[in-house]
Design an enzyme around this catalytic site. Structure first.
Site, PDB file in Angstrom:
ATOM      1  N   GLU A  37      -1.791  -9.690   5.085  1.00  0.00           N
ATOM      2  CA  GLU A  37      -1.252  -9.988   6.422  1.00  0.00           C
ATOM      3  C   GLU A  37      -1.270 -11.471   6.700  1.00  0.00           C
ATOM      4  O   GLU A  37      -1.405 -11.908   7.835  1.00  0.00           O
ATOM      5  CB  GLU A  37      -2.032  -9.235   7.479  1.00  0.00           C
ATOM      6  CG  GLU A  37      -1.125  -8.758   8.616  1.00  0.00           C
ATOM      7  CD  GLU A  37       0.194  -8.217   8.090  1.00  0.00           C
ATOM      8  OE1 GLU A  37       0.164  -7.165   7.427  1.00  0.00           O
ATOM      9  OE2 GLU A  37       1.229  -8.854   8.304  1.00  0.00           O
TER      10      GLU A  37
ATOM     11  N   GLY B 237       0.838  -1.191   0.000  1.00  0.00           N
ATOM     12  CA  GLY B 237       0.000   0.000   0.000  1.00  0.00           C
ATOM     13  C   GLY B 237       0.876   1.244   0.000  1.00  0.00           C
ATOM     14  O   GLY B 237       1.970   1.230   0.553  1.00  0.00           O
TER      15      GLY B 237
HETATM   16  C1  LIG Z   1      -8.492  -4.533   9.282  1.00  0.00           C
HETATM   17  C2  LIG Z   1      -7.667  -3.353   9.635  1.00  0.00           C
HETATM   18  C3  LIG Z   1      -7.576  -2.389   8.521  1.00  0.00           C
HETATM   19  C4  LIG Z   1      -6.658  -1.241   8.861  1.00  0.00           C
HETATM   20  C5  LIG Z   1      -6.073  -0.643   7.637  1.00  0.00           C
HETATM   21  C6  LIG Z   1      -5.338  -1.659   6.800  1.00  0.00           C
HETATM   22  C7  LIG Z   1      -4.506  -0.988   5.778  1.00  0.00           C
HETATM   23  C8  LIG Z   1      -3.393  -1.875   5.267  1.00  0.00           C
HETATM   24  C9  LIG Z   1      -3.882  -2.982   4.379  1.00  0.00           C
HETATM   25  C10 LIG Z   1      -3.085  -4.009   4.112  1.00  0.00           C
HETATM   26  C11 LIG Z   1      -1.718  -4.135   4.697  1.00  0.00           C
HETATM   27  C12 LIG Z   1      -1.151  -5.461   4.341  1.00  0.00           C
HETATM   28  C13 LIG Z   1       0.144  -5.715   4.589  1.00  0.00           C
HETATM   29  C14 LIG Z   1       0.695  -7.019   4.239  1.00  0.00           C
HETATM   30  O1  LIG Z   1       0.048  -7.894   3.714  1.00  0.00           O
HETATM   31  S1  LIG Z   1       2.344  -7.184   4.683  1.00  0.00           S
HETATM   32  C15 LIG Z   1       2.787  -8.770   4.071  1.00  0.00           C
HETATM   33  C16 LIG Z   1       2.138  -9.872   4.891  1.00  0.00           C
HETATM   34  N1  LIG Z   1       2.692 -11.109   4.492  1.00  0.00           N
HETATM   35  C17 LIG Z   1       2.571 -12.212   5.244  1.00  0.00           C
HETATM   36  O2  LIG Z   1       1.887 -12.240   6.244  1.00  0.00           O
HETATM   37  C18 LIG Z   1       3.350 -13.398   4.754  1.00  0.00           C
HETATM   38  C19 LIG Z   1       2.772 -14.683   5.313  1.00  0.00           C
HETATM   39  N2  LIG Z   1       3.811 -15.707   5.318  1.00  0.00           N
HETATM   40  C20 LIG Z   1       4.555 -15.929   6.462  1.00  0.00           C
HETATM   41  O3  LIG Z   1       4.377 -15.315   7.499  1.00  0.00           O
HETATM   42  C21 LIG Z   1       5.581 -17.031   6.390  1.00  0.00           C
HETATM   43  O4  LIG Z   1       6.008 -17.260   5.097  1.00  0.00           O
HETATM   44  C22 LIG Z   1       5.025 -18.372   6.912  1.00  0.00           C
HETATM   45  C23 LIG Z   1       4.749 -18.201   8.361  1.00  0.00           C
HETATM   46  C24 LIG Z   1       3.776 -18.734   6.169  1.00  0.00           C
HETATM   47  C25 LIG Z   1       6.011 -19.465   6.683  1.00  0.00           C
HETATM   48  O5  LIG Z   1       7.199 -19.107   7.395  1.00  0.00           O
HETATM   49  P1  LIG Z   1       8.517 -19.919   7.047  1.00  0.00           P
HETATM   50  O6  LIG Z   1       9.612 -19.411   7.883  1.00  0.00           O
HETATM   51  O7  LIG Z   1       8.698 -19.902   5.586  1.00  0.00           O
HETATM   52  O8  LIG Z   1       8.268 -21.409   7.384  1.00  0.00           O
HETATM   53  P2  LIG Z   1       7.692 -22.193   8.595  1.00  0.00           P
HETATM   54  O9  LIG Z   1       6.221 -22.339   8.411  1.00  0.00           O
HETATM   55  O10 LIG Z   1       8.533 -23.420   8.663  1.00  0.00           O
HETATM   56  O11 LIG Z   1       7.944 -21.324   9.932  1.00  0.00           O
HETATM   57  C26 LIG Z   1       9.175 -21.480  10.576  1.00  0.00           C
HETATM   58  C27 LIG Z   1       8.985 -21.261  12.037  1.00  0.00           C
HETATM   59  O12 LIG Z   1       8.746 -19.852  12.251  1.00  0.00           O
HETATM   60  C28 LIG Z   1       7.549 -19.681  13.004  1.00  0.00           C
HETATM   61  N3  LIG Z   1       6.937 -18.429  12.587  1.00  0.00           N
HETATM   62  C29 LIG Z   1       6.535 -18.118  11.339  1.00  0.00           C
HETATM   63  N4  LIG Z   1       6.005 -16.871  11.341  1.00  0.00           N
HETATM   64  C30 LIG Z   1       6.103 -16.404  12.605  1.00  0.00           C
HETATM   65  C31 LIG Z   1       5.715 -15.172  13.250  1.00  0.00           C
HETATM   66  N5  LIG Z   1       5.107 -14.179  12.582  1.00  0.00           N
HETATM   67  N6  LIG Z   1       5.974 -15.025  14.569  1.00  0.00           N
HETATM   68  C32 LIG Z   1       6.561 -16.033  15.239  1.00  0.00           C
HETATM   69  N7  LIG Z   1       6.929 -17.252  14.723  1.00  0.00           N
HETATM   70  C33 LIG Z   1       6.693 -17.401  13.401  1.00  0.00           C
HETATM   71  C34 LIG Z   1       6.714 -20.889  12.639  1.00  0.00           C
HETATM   72  O13 LIG Z   1       5.747 -21.140  13.649  1.00  0.00           O
HETATM   73  C35 LIG Z   1       7.774 -21.962  12.591  1.00  0.00           C
HETATM   74  O14 LIG Z   1       8.107 -22.282  13.898  1.00  0.00           O
HETATM   75  P3  LIG Z   1       8.042 -23.832  14.333  1.00  0.00           P
HETATM   76  O15 LIG Z   1       6.594 -24.195  14.144  1.00  0.00           O
HETATM   77  O16 LIG Z   1       8.492 -23.825  15.748  1.00  0.00           O
HETATM   78  O17 LIG Z   1       8.941 -24.588  13.385  1.00  0.00           O
HETATM   79  C1  LIG Z   2      -5.506  -5.226  -0.379  1.00  0.00           C
HETATM   80  C2  LIG Z   2      -4.133  -5.805  -0.178  1.00  0.00           C
HETATM   81  C3  LIG Z   2      -3.154  -5.033   0.438  1.00  0.00           C
HETATM   82  C4  LIG Z   2      -1.867  -5.548   0.602  1.00  0.00           C
HETATM   83  N1  LIG Z   2      -0.910  -4.751   1.172  1.00  0.00           N
HETATM   84  C5  LIG Z   2       0.358  -5.220   1.291  1.00  0.00           C
HETATM   85  C6  LIG Z   2       1.378  -4.388   1.851  1.00  0.00           C
HETATM   86  O1  LIG Z   2       1.121  -3.255   2.212  1.00  0.00           O
HETATM   87  N2  LIG Z   2       2.651  -4.884   1.933  1.00  0.00           N
HETATM   88  C7  LIG Z   2       2.964  -6.162   1.505  1.00  0.00           C
HETATM   89  O2  LIG Z   2       4.117  -6.558   1.612  1.00  0.00           O
HETATM   90  N3  LIG Z   2       1.995  -6.982   0.988  1.00  0.00           N
HETATM   91  C8  LIG Z   2       0.712  -6.537   0.871  1.00  0.00           C
HETATM   92  N4  LIG Z   2      -0.257  -7.343   0.351  1.00  0.00           N
HETATM   93  C9  LIG Z   2       0.101  -8.683  -0.157  1.00  0.00           C
HETATM   94  C10 LIG Z   2      -0.389  -9.777   0.762  1.00  0.00           C
HETATM   95  O3  LIG Z   2       0.408  -9.807   1.917  1.00  0.00           O
HETATM   96  C11 LIG Z   2      -0.318 -11.111   0.003  1.00  0.00           C
HETATM   97  O4  LIG Z   2      -1.260 -11.059  -1.028  1.00  0.00           O
HETATM   98  C12 LIG Z   2      -0.635 -12.265   0.944  1.00  0.00           C
HETATM   99  O5  LIG Z   2       0.452 -12.469   1.822  1.00  0.00           O
HETATM  100  C13 LIG Z   2      -0.937 -13.578   0.198  1.00  0.00           C
HETATM  101  O6  LIG Z   2       0.151 -13.959  -0.604  1.00  0.00           O
HETATM  102  P1  LIG Z   2      -0.111 -14.232  -2.157  1.00  0.00           P
HETATM  103  O7  LIG Z   2      -0.840 -13.094  -2.708  1.00  0.00           O
HETATM  104  O8  LIG Z   2       1.187 -14.632  -2.744  1.00  0.00           O
HETATM  105  O9  LIG Z   2      -1.111 -15.488  -2.186  1.00  0.00           O
HETATM  106  P2  LIG Z   2      -0.685 -17.033  -2.313  1.00  0.00           P
HETATM  107  O10 LIG Z   2       0.134 -17.433  -1.158  1.00  0.00           O
HETATM  108  O11 LIG Z   2      -0.173 -17.258  -3.683  1.00  0.00           O
HETATM  109  O12 LIG Z   2      -2.135 -17.696  -2.121  1.00  0.00           O
HETATM  110  C14 LIG Z   2      -2.841 -18.317  -3.206  1.00  0.00           C
HETATM  111  C15 LIG Z   2      -3.420 -19.634  -2.712  1.00  0.00           C
HETATM  112  O13 LIG Z   2      -2.332 -20.508  -2.376  1.00  0.00           O
HETATM  113  C16 LIG Z   2      -2.576 -21.129  -1.135  1.00  0.00           C
HETATM  114  N5  LIG Z   2      -1.315 -21.436  -0.442  1.00  0.00           N
HETATM  115  C17 LIG Z   2      -0.160 -20.725  -0.456  1.00  0.00           C
HETATM  116  N6  LIG Z   2       0.763 -21.294   0.343  1.00  0.00           N
HETATM  117  C18 LIG Z   2       0.178 -22.385   0.890  1.00  0.00           C
HETATM  118  C19 LIG Z   2       0.605 -23.389   1.824  1.00  0.00           C
HETATM  119  N7  LIG Z   2       1.841 -23.382   2.344  1.00  0.00           N
HETATM  120  N8  LIG Z   2      -0.281 -24.345   2.167  1.00  0.00           N
HETATM  121  C20 LIG Z   2      -1.525 -24.361   1.647  1.00  0.00           C
HETATM  122  N9  LIG Z   2      -1.998 -23.456   0.766  1.00  0.00           N
HETATM  123  C21 LIG Z   2      -1.153 -22.480   0.395  1.00  0.00           C
HETATM  124  C22 LIG Z   2      -3.339 -20.054  -0.353  1.00  0.00           C
HETATM  125  O14 LIG Z   2      -4.091 -20.650   0.715  1.00  0.00           O
HETATM  126  C23 LIG Z   2      -4.253 -19.463  -1.420  1.00  0.00           C
HETATM  127  O15 LIG Z   2      -5.442 -20.233  -1.491  1.00  0.00           O
HETATM  128  C24 LIG Z   2      -1.566  -6.861   0.164  1.00  0.00           C
HETATM  129  C25 LIG Z   2      -2.557  -7.641  -0.448  1.00  0.00           C
HETATM  130  C26 LIG Z   2      -3.834  -7.122  -0.610  1.00  0.00           C
HETATM  131  C27 LIG Z   2      -4.878  -7.969  -1.269  1.00  0.00           C
END
Ligand SMILES: CCCCCCCC/C=C\C/C=C/C(=O)SCCNC(=O)CCNC(=O)[C@H](O)C(C)(C)COP(=O)(O)OP(=O)(O)OC[C@H]1O[C@@H](n2cnc3c(N)ncnc32)[C@H](O)[C@@H]1OP(=O)(O)O
Ligand SMILES: Cc1cc2nc3c(=O)[nH]c(=O)nc-3n(C[C@H](O)[C@H](O)[C@H](O)COP(=O)(O)OP(=O)(O)OC[C@H]3O[C@@H](n4cnc5c(N)ncnc54)[C@H](O)[C@@H]3O)c2cc1C
Length: 613
Positions: free
Chosen positions: A463, A220
């Site tokens: 998120e 964003g």
């Molecule tokens: C509604 C309110 C509105 C207000 C206004 C909103 C405006 C803004 C709108 C949108 C903003 C959006 C922002 C974004 O989207 S930012 C990007 C967000 N992206 C994500 O969240 C990415 C999600 N993916 C992950 O977090 C990771 O890839 C994963 C957790 C899915 C996988 O992690 P990975 O290390 O690849 O593998 P593991 O699964 O093996 O995990 C390893 C280990 O680490 C632990 N762990 C993972 N994440 C966390 C964490 N966050 N905190 C603590 N621990 C974590 C996990 O549990 C594993 O541990 P283990 O089980 O003991 O092995």
């Molecule tokens: C409105 C909006 C605002 C955003 N703002 C930000 C921002 O400010 N900053 C930022 O960094 N990002 C932002 N994002 C991105 C957002 O964080 C990602 O879209 C989100 O993390 C999902 O990842 P992806 O889009 O790659 O979906 P994918 O992970 O490709 O998901 C597609 C499908 O794959 C499945 N999948 C993926 N991995 C697995 C797994 N391990 N096991 C089972 N199923 C799986 C999911 O369940 C889903 O059904 C925003 C997205 C939106 C829509």
């Protein structure tokens, strides 16, 4: 002169068996917080919408002093200036604007509120949120700046970095975003391709998006608003990949707002909703930043390029965990807004007859309409109250983490992940139910509900995509189940896995006991978690690897996380309603609402509950 209220609505309200003020005060944290919440927008609207002499302003100012002098540092000349500046332009609805115009209008309002928040010296985060929400009802172009950008500085920066950067953010000397997701990866963070290579000669990082899929995509405010990013990239130093780290990366010139050398940035185009948020893309062509721009609270790169790893490599994920809490809370409030609109509408909309010839009734008199709405009123209360309960857990865990005790981090991650998925899915279905309960008029943008849906349903994706978040929580729950199988000690939050028994005393023909409701949800969660664990172990027994067995059991693992969240929500709702100190009539009503929520959940998931008896 008071506004005239629709007689049907007035009649419905007059039949309340409780004092709404008790609930409103409880929901907003007490009468003083509620007064502040109401006073600020009222004050500003009055200032904006009526021609006021200086005398008026002084009277209001004096009025404020008696109520809220503890935080309003008003200076009349600035107030006057802001009023004149904004009044001339006034509010315009963005509903029928182009995307460009809507973004500009939202930006105009957001800049105005940013200025006013500083002028009013509003320190309280909630008050800032209430104030902004009034003036920028849709997606706020500064949302990432207010939340993730500042949180990342606060949680990932050293004290020096916080001292240097936070004042810039607080005064809008810079506007920020949180750039993590790439075109090729959003969920799988270990797959992020953007690199930050350390140049030991010049003590700089060279940032690069080497492929099209490594382009930052979605953040964003990246499209137009932000001039700095907290950017997550793969750190490479001394030829070694040290995993994802966070960096302060200037994007645009602070005066001209033009992209800096090596930076290609723009808007990703129209979306399903969130139209006034300029989600963007970013490509980096060997952009250099000083070593000091890496956020080094937990991990460091020394001048000679030595990487000092964090005590726990998950600490870099803290900003996401923090923001998941914001999402958990706001989901409940979004549903509360939608069901308020739909319920008021249902009190004033007369359609069809119940008794032939008896005249058209308020649609709220239909049992089907009550079922649609009362269950959503209950769900909104449940989500708001469960979010408060989760936040209490979060605050205690976070204060331990700040002292270096990370033992609660896995529980915190599991709780935020599962509750973020549960609340946003429940909110999405609930808001849509409210829209449909309003018939054709619910489909009008003017009803407000469509935008609530199209904006907020993205919270099921951002998120942390919900399914992925459930699987994350299931990792923790499965570990706890394995420990329970071995008779080991469990974290407080999951001890029910060892203690839950089904000794329900209620029978279906009597008024159900609330403790039985909690026990039923606890037993259902324990059973589903145990079943998921059994399926995982069955996969291993079939010769599958750990990861293949995990995939084999993943649908049940998702269910386990949701059953856990549902139990946490029902328990929080009932325990907080019982313990909140309400007068009898209010408490009776709220416990009735809690029963409605819990029994409706049992009907919706009757398969689980029947299966566990
Ligand atoms: C509604 C309110 C509105 C207000 C206004 C909103 C405006 C803004 C709108 C949108 C903003 C959006 C922002 C974004 O989207 S930012 C990007 C967000 N992206 C994500 O969240 C990415 C999600 N993916 C992950 O977090 C990771 O890839 C994963 C957790 C899915 C996988 O992690 P990975 O290390 O690849 O593998 P593991 O699964 O093996 O995990 C390893 C280990 O680490 C632990 N762990 C993972 N994440 C966390 C964490 N966050 N905190 C603590 N621990 C974590 C996990 O549990 C594993 O541990 P283990 O089980 O003991 O092995
Ligand atoms: C409105 C909006 C605002 C955003 N703002 C930000 C921002 O400010 N900053 C930022 O960094 N990002 C932002 N994002 C991105 C957002 O964080 C990602 O879209 C989100 O993390 C999902 O990842 P992806 O889009 O790659 O979906 P994918 O992970 O490709 O998901 C597609 C499908 O794959 C499945 N999948 C993926 N991995 C697995 C797994 N391990 N096991 C089972 N199923 C799986 C999911 O369940 C889903 O059904 C925003 C997205 C939106 C829509």
């Amino acid at each position: 002169m008071g506004k005239s209220v629709n007689p049907d609505l007035a009649k419905a309200r007059s039949q309340a068996t409780f004092d709404p003020a008790n609930l409103t005060n409880y929901l907003y944290g007490g009468p003083e917080k509620l007064r502040r919440k109401r006073y600020l927008p009222a004050f500003v609207f009055k200032e904006l919408c009526t021609e006021m002499s200086l005398t008026d302003l002084c009277l209001i100012f004096l009025g404020l002093l008696t109520h809220v002098s503890d935080y309003l540092g008003l200076t009349l000349s600035i107030e006057n200036m802001a009023a004149k500046e904004y009044k001339e332009e006034g509010f315009k609805s963005t509903d029928d604007m182009s995307r460009e115009e809507a973004y500009e209008e939202s930006m105009r309002r957001a800049v105005y509120t940013n200025k006013r928040v500083l002028q009013l010296n509003l320190q309280d985060q909630e008050e800032q949120y209430y104030f902004r929400e009034i003036f920028v009802p849709g997606a706020n172009p500064f949302a990432l700046h207010y939340v993730m950008f500042k949180d990342a500085i606060n949680t990932q920066g050293t004290e020096d970095q916080i001292q240097k950067w936070l004042p810039l953010a607080e005064t809008y000397a810079v506007t920020g975003t949180y750039a993590q997701t790439e075109l090729g990866h959003g969920t799988f963070l270990r797959g992020l391709e953007t690199t930050a290579e350390y140049d030991v000669q010049r003590e700089e990082f060279i940032l690069n998006t080497p492929t099209i899929t490594s382009s930052k995509f979605w953040p964003g405010a990246l499209g137009k608003t932000a001039n700095v990013a907290i950017l997550n990239a793969k750190l490479i130093t001394k030829g070694r990949n040290c995993g994802m780290q966070s960096f302060w990366v200037p994007l645009r010139h602070l005066e001209t707002h033009q992209p800096l050398p090596g930076i290609t940035v723009g808007d990703i185009g129209p979306k399903f909703g969130y139209h006034t948020s300029d989600n963007g893309f970013l490509q980096l062509n060997r952009v250099r930043i000083p070593r000091e721009n890496m956020l080094m609270r937990y991990s460091k790169v020394l001048q000679d390029g030595t990487f000092v790893p964090p005590e726990n490599d998950r600490l870099v994920y803290v900003p996401m965990t923090q923001f998941r809490f914001v999402v958990i809370g706001r989901s409940g409030w979004t549903l509360a807004k939608a069901v308020t609109v739909a319920t008021r509408y249902s009190a004033v909309r007369r359609q069809s007859e119940i008794t032939p010839g008896g005249g058209e009734v308020q649609i709220l008199d239909f049992q089907t309409q009550q079922h649609k709405l009362f269950t959503q009123i209950a769900s909104a209360y449940a989500m708001i109250i469960a979010a408060k309960a989760a936040k209490d857990l979060y605050d205690s865990a976070f204060s331990k983490m700040e002292k270096g005790n990370l033992e609660d981090l896995p529980m915190l991650h599991a709780l935020t992940s599962s509750m973020k998925a549960f609340n946003t899915w429940e909110m999405a279905t609930g808001v849509e139910q409210c829209r449909m309960a309003c018939g054709g008029h619910g489909y009008l943008l003017a009803s407000g509900i469509p935008q609530m849906y199209t904006d907020m349903v993205s919270a099921c994706t951002y998120e942390g995509e919900n399914t992925v978040m459930c699987l994350q929580a299931a990792r923790f729950l499965n570990k706890c189940q394995e420990a329970a199988n071995k008779g080991e000690r469990l974290p407080q939050l999951t001890r029910f896995l060892q203690t839950s028994r089904l000794n329900i005393s209620s029978s279906l023909d009597q008024d159900v006991d609330l403790n039985d409701i909690i026990a039923a949800y606890e037993f259902r969660a324990a059973t589903v978690i145990s079943e998921a664990n059994a399926r995982l172990n069955a996969g291993l027994a079939m010769g599958k690897s750990q990861s293949e067995a995990w995939n084999y059991a993943s649908q049940l693992l998702v269910k386990a996380a949701l059953a856990f969240s549902h139990w946490f929500t029902v328990r929080a709702l009932i325990e907080n309603m019982r313990g909140a100190g309400f007068d009898n009539s209010t408490e009776t009503l709220l416990l009735q609402l809690a029963k409605l929520y819990a029994l409706d959940g049992m009907l919706r998931y009757s398969g689980d509950f029947r299966k566990v008896g």
